[in-house]
Scaffold this motif. Structure first.
Motif, PDB file in Angstrom:
ATOM      1  N   SER A 123       1.398  -1.076   0.453  1.00 23.82           N
ATOM      2  CA  SER A 123       0.121   0.015  -0.216  1.00 23.82           C
ATOM      3  C   SER A 123       1.275   1.287   0.388  1.00 23.82           C
ATOM      4  CB  SER A 123      -0.792  -0.051   1.137  1.00 23.82           C
ATOM      5  OG  SER A 123      -0.241  -0.131   2.432  1.00 23.82           O
ATOM      6  N   LYS A 124       2.421   1.282   1.151  1.00 22.56           N
ATOM      7  CA  LYS A 124       3.022   2.672   0.839  1.00 22.56           C
ATOM      8  C   LYS A 124       3.425   2.637  -0.978  1.00 22.56           C
ATOM      9  CE  LYS A 124       5.575   5.362   2.447  1.00 22.56           C
ATOM     10  NZ  LYS A 124       5.116   6.828   2.422  1.00 22.56           N
ATOM     11  N   LEU A 125       3.733   1.260  -1.036  1.00 20.28           N
ATOM     12  CA  LEU A 125       4.496   1.256  -2.689  1.00 20.28           C
ATOM     13  C   LEU A 125       3.813   1.774  -3.516  1.00 20.28           C
ATOM     14  CD1 LEU A 125       6.644  -1.758  -2.826  1.00 20.28           C
ATOM     15  CD2 LEU A 125       7.857   0.222  -3.142  1.00 20.28           C
ATOM     16  N   ASP A 126       1.934   2.214  -3.830  1.00 17.53           N
ATOM     17  CA  ASP A 126       1.131   2.304  -4.428  1.00 17.53           C
ATOM     18  C   ASP A 126       1.062   3.081  -4.661  1.00 17.53           C
ATOM     19  OD1 ASP A 126       0.475  -0.213  -5.072  1.00 17.53           O
ATOM     20  OD2 ASP A 126      -1.469  -0.940  -4.134  1.00 17.53           O
ATOM     21  N   GLU A 127       1.430   3.962  -3.198  1.00 18.40           N
ATOM     22  CA  GLU A 127       0.902   5.133  -2.705  1.00 18.40           C
ATOM     23  C   GLU A 127       2.169   6.204  -3.101  1.00 18.40           C
ATOM     24  OE1 GLU A 127       0.274   6.027   1.457  1.00 18.40           O
ATOM     25  OE2 GLU A 127       1.638   8.335   0.773  1.00 18.40           O
ATOM     26  N   ILE A 128       3.050   5.663  -2.872  1.00 18.19           N
ATOM     27  CA  ILE A 128       3.875   6.941  -4.169  1.00 18.19           C
ATOM     28  C   ILE A 128       4.182   6.549  -5.271  1.00 18.19           C
ATOM     29  CG2 ILE A 128       6.688   6.370  -4.619  1.00 18.19           C
ATOM     30  CD1 ILE A 128       7.033   5.171  -0.966  1.00 18.19           C
ATOM     31  N   VAL A 129       3.735   5.489  -5.946  1.00 22.51           N
ATOM     32  CA  VAL A 129       3.858   5.263  -6.829  1.00 22.51           C
ATOM     33  C   VAL A 129       2.791   6.376  -7.849  1.00 22.51           C
ATOM     34  CG1 VAL A 129       3.492   4.178  -8.731  1.00 22.51           C
ATOM     35  CG2 VAL A 129       4.788   3.052  -7.449  1.00 22.51           C
ATOM     36  N   GLU A 130       1.632   6.652  -7.167  1.00 26.49           N
ATOM     37  CA  GLU A 130       0.556   7.488  -7.418  1.00 26.49           C
ATOM     38  C   GLU A 130       0.920   8.905  -7.783  1.00 26.49           C
ATOM     39  OE1 GLU A 130      -3.467   6.693  -6.672  1.00 26.49           O
ATOM     40  OE2 GLU A 130      -4.137   8.752  -7.311  1.00 26.49           O
ATOM     41  N   THR A 131       1.633   8.613  -6.342  1.00 25.43           N
ATOM     42  CA  THR A 131       1.926  10.174  -6.112  1.00 25.43           C
ATOM     43  C   THR A 131       3.247  11.216  -7.152  1.00 25.43           C
ATOM     44  OG1 THR A 131       1.760  10.140  -3.952  1.00 25.43           O
ATOM     45  CG2 THR A 131       2.603  12.387  -4.155  1.00 25.43           C
ATOM     46  N   SER A 132       3.858   9.541  -7.394  1.00 24.09           N
ATOM     47  CA  SER A 132       5.253  10.363  -7.926  1.00 24.09           C
ATOM     48  C   SER A 132       4.316  10.442  -9.832  1.00 24.09           C
ATOM     49  CB  SER A 132       6.433   8.874  -7.628  1.00 24.09           C
ATOM     50  OG  SER A 132       6.672   8.757  -6.669  1.00 24.09           O
ATOM     51  N   LEU A 133       3.804   9.911  -9.748  1.00 22.82           N
ATOM     52  CA  LEU A 133       3.020   9.700 -11.144  1.00 22.82           C
ATOM     53  C   LEU A 133       2.644  11.083 -11.113  1.00 22.82           C
ATOM     54  CD1 LEU A 133       2.557   6.149 -11.822  1.00 22.82           C
ATOM     55  CD2 LEU A 133       4.448   7.368 -13.284  1.00 22.82           C
ATOM     56  N   ARG A 134       1.811  11.354 -10.609  1.00 22.60           N
ATOM     57  CA  ARG A 134       0.827  12.184 -10.709  1.00 22.60           C
ATOM     58  C   ARG A 134       1.772  13.950 -10.663  1.00 22.60           C
ATOM     59  NH1 ARG A 134      -4.267  11.898 -10.315  1.00 22.60           N
ATOM     60  NH2 ARG A 134      -5.614  10.252  -8.673  1.00 22.60           N
ATOM     61  N   SER A 135       2.659  14.040  -9.683  1.00 19.54           N
ATOM     62  CA  SER A 135       3.846  14.738  -9.742  1.00 19.54           C
ATOM     63  C   SER A 135       4.387  15.544 -11.322  1.00 19.54           C
ATOM     64  CB  SER A 135       5.109  15.031  -9.115  1.00 19.54           C
ATOM     65  OG  SER A 135       4.298  14.549  -7.368  1.00 19.54           O
ATOM     66  N   ALA A 136       4.482  13.737 -11.616  1.00 21.78           N
ATOM     67  CA  ALA A 136       4.876  14.176 -13.657  1.00 21.78           C
ATOM     68  C   ALA A 136       4.331  14.439 -14.262  1.00 21.78           C
ATOM     69  CB  ALA A 136       5.797  13.239 -12.972  1.00 21.78           C
ATOM     70  N   ALA A 166      13.206   9.645 -10.239  1.00 19.87           N
ATOM     71  CA  ALA A 166      13.692  10.067  -9.813  1.00 19.87           C
ATOM     72  C   ALA A 166      12.783  10.880  -8.199  1.00 19.87           C
ATOM     73  CB  ALA A 166      14.263  11.440 -10.249  1.00 19.87           C
ATOM     74  N   ILE A 167      11.121  11.168  -7.967  1.00 21.20           N
ATOM     75  CA  ILE A 167      10.694  11.905  -7.363  1.00 21.20           C
ATOM     76  C   ILE A 167      10.404  10.791  -6.360  1.00 21.20           C
ATOM     77  CG2 ILE A 167       8.539  12.627  -7.093  1.00 21.20           C
ATOM     78  CD1 ILE A 167       8.536  14.244  -9.272  1.00 21.20           C
ATOM     79  N   ALA A 168      10.377   9.625  -6.875  1.00 24.13           N
ATOM     80  CA  ALA A 168       9.566   8.309  -6.063  1.00 24.13           C
ATOM     81  C   ALA A 168      11.047   8.714  -4.887  1.00 24.13           C
ATOM     82  CB  ALA A 168       9.623   7.301  -6.867  1.00 24.13           C
ATOM     83  N   VAL A 169      12.119   9.122  -4.639  1.00 24.19           N
ATOM     84  CA  VAL A 169      12.965   9.032  -3.229  1.00 24.19           C
ATOM     85  C   VAL A 169      12.728   9.617  -2.869  1.00 24.19           C
ATOM     86  CG1 VAL A 169      13.813   7.271  -4.281  1.00 24.19           C
ATOM     87  CG2 VAL A 169      14.734   8.891  -5.265  1.00 24.19           C
ATOM     88  N   GLY A 170      11.877  10.958  -3.099  1.00 24.38           N
ATOM     89  CA  GLY A 170      12.243  12.107  -2.096  1.00 24.38           C
ATOM     90  C   GLY A 170      13.596  12.944  -2.166  1.00 24.38           C
ATOM     91  N   PRO A 171      14.309  13.589  -3.583  1.00 21.08           N
ATOM     92  CA  PRO A 171      14.736  13.903  -3.809  1.00 21.08           C
ATOM     93  C   PRO A 171      14.640  15.871  -3.084  1.00 21.08           C
ATOM     94  CG  PRO A 171      14.079  14.376  -5.737  1.00 21.08           C
ATOM     95  CD  PRO A 171      12.801  12.895  -4.848  1.00 21.08           C
ATOM     96  N   ASP A 172      15.358  16.587  -3.506  1.00 22.73           N
ATOM     97  CA  ASP A 172      15.375  17.743  -3.020  1.00 22.73           C
ATOM     98  C   ASP A 172      15.917  18.416  -3.947  1.00 22.73           C
ATOM     99  OD1 ASP A 172      15.167  17.735   0.201  1.00 22.73           O
ATOM    100  OD2 ASP A 172      17.139  18.204   0.387  1.00 22.73           O
ATOM    101  N   VAL A 173      16.492  17.805  -5.039  1.00 26.42           N
ATOM    102  CA  VAL A 173      16.773  18.389  -5.676  1.00 26.42           C
ATOM    103  C   VAL A 173      17.084  18.381  -7.183  1.00 26.42           C
ATOM    104  CG1 VAL A 173      19.538  19.059  -7.490  1.00 26.42           C
ATOM    105  CG2 VAL A 173      19.142  20.108  -4.754  1.00 26.42           C
TER     106      VAL A 173
END
Ligand SMILES: Nc1ncnc2c1ncn2[C@@H]1O[C@H](COP(=O)(O)OP(=O)(O)O)[C@@H](O)[C@H]1O
Ligand SMILES: [Mg+2]
Length: 256
Positions: A123-136, A166-173
């Motif tokens: 469920s955590k991975l699903d959430e990260i995948v969705e949020t990252s794809l939305r952000s991109a 890249a976004i999925a691992v929580g970067p700053d830059v």
């Protein structure tokens, strides 16, 4: 065009880089503001990619590279002995000229980094995948076939997938090295719009050989020539009122 961020995130000071005896970066100093887009421009071979790679120590992987000077990100010296390079690269993600998704599903591309960093919960991975794809800005296009191969996507979609990864691992830059130069004009515009959105959350440094792109999207522009920074300033100022004759010559198309 945009308001200028004032807080410095990345501080580069008297940086020199040699490839063997070739002096590729000469005494480079600059401040890169947080949550803004900084563009590196200049003719081919002037050191733009080299400097970009120093920011997440990708240059460590090139044998014969020597570096001196200092780079701090958020006040921390990224070349100090205590730095864990994997952690640094998580914080400073990179997107390249050629989209380079893994030959895996769309889902697995985005989940790759988080899994590597120990996240196992579905469920955590699903959430990260969705949020990252939305952000991109890719979610709507792929949400119904996340199990499909990433290689089935168009070039522009692949590049947005690489941004999501890249976004999925929580970067700053986020570093982007000519990230649109292999794309068609419409995909290019999409990435440019995306970069504008992402800068609210991330500090973006982009190399572009396209001056118009720098003028369209960046807040600050740095002009390089032969391994040196000729000048850098607010993008509007650099393009409307450059300080150096060489900058003027370059942006008016006299060379490069
Ligand atoms: N791995 C390498 N080994 C030796 N020389 C390199 C290497 N990478 C880049 N160079 C040289 O360093 C200079 C700057 O290259 P680069 O940073 O790729 O320029 P740009 O991105 O502005 O086109 C060029 O002269 C290039 O040939
Ligand atoms: Mg380059």
């Amino acid at each position: 065009m945009q308001t200028t961020a004032t807080q410095t995130l990345i501080d580069i000071s008297k940086l020199n880089l040699h490839y063997g005896n070739f002096h590729a970066l000469k005494n480079v100093s600059m401040d890169i503001p947080e949550k803004a887009i900084t563009a590196f421009i200049g003719p081919s071979g002037c050191g733009k990619s080299t400097l970009l790679r120093t920011l997440n120590r990708m240059n460590d992987m090139i044998p014969g590279t020597r570096i001196d000077g200092k780079i701090t990100i958020g006040g921390a010296d990224i070349y100090s002995k205590e730095v864990d390079v994997e952690t640094l690269r998580k914080k400073v993600g990179m997107v390249f000229q050629q989209p380079n998704p893994f030959p895996k599903s769309i889902y697995d591309n985005v989940a790759y980094g988080p899994r590597l960093h120990g996240i196992r919960s579905k469920s955590k991975l699903d959430e990260i995948v969705e949020t990252s794809l939305r952000s991109a800005a890719l979610w709507e296009e792929v949400k119904d076939h996340l199990k499909r191969s990433a290689l089935s996507l168009s070039g522009g979609q692949q590049q947005r997938l690489c941004i999501a990864r890249a976004i999925a691992v929580g970067p700053d830059v986020l570093l982007m090295d000519e990230a649109t130069s292999a794309l068609d004009p419409i995909s290019t515009l999409k990435i440019e719009e995306l970069a504008q959105e992402l800068k609210d959350k991330y500090t973006i440094v982009m190399v572009t050989h396209n001056m118009h792109q720098a003028a369209r999207v960046s807040n600050q522009t740095v002009f390089f020539l032969n391994g040196e920074v000729v000048e850098y300033s607010d993008t509007e100022k650099l393009f409307s009122n450059p300080r150096d004759q060489r900058t003027e010559d370059y942006i008016s198309g006299r060379f490069g």
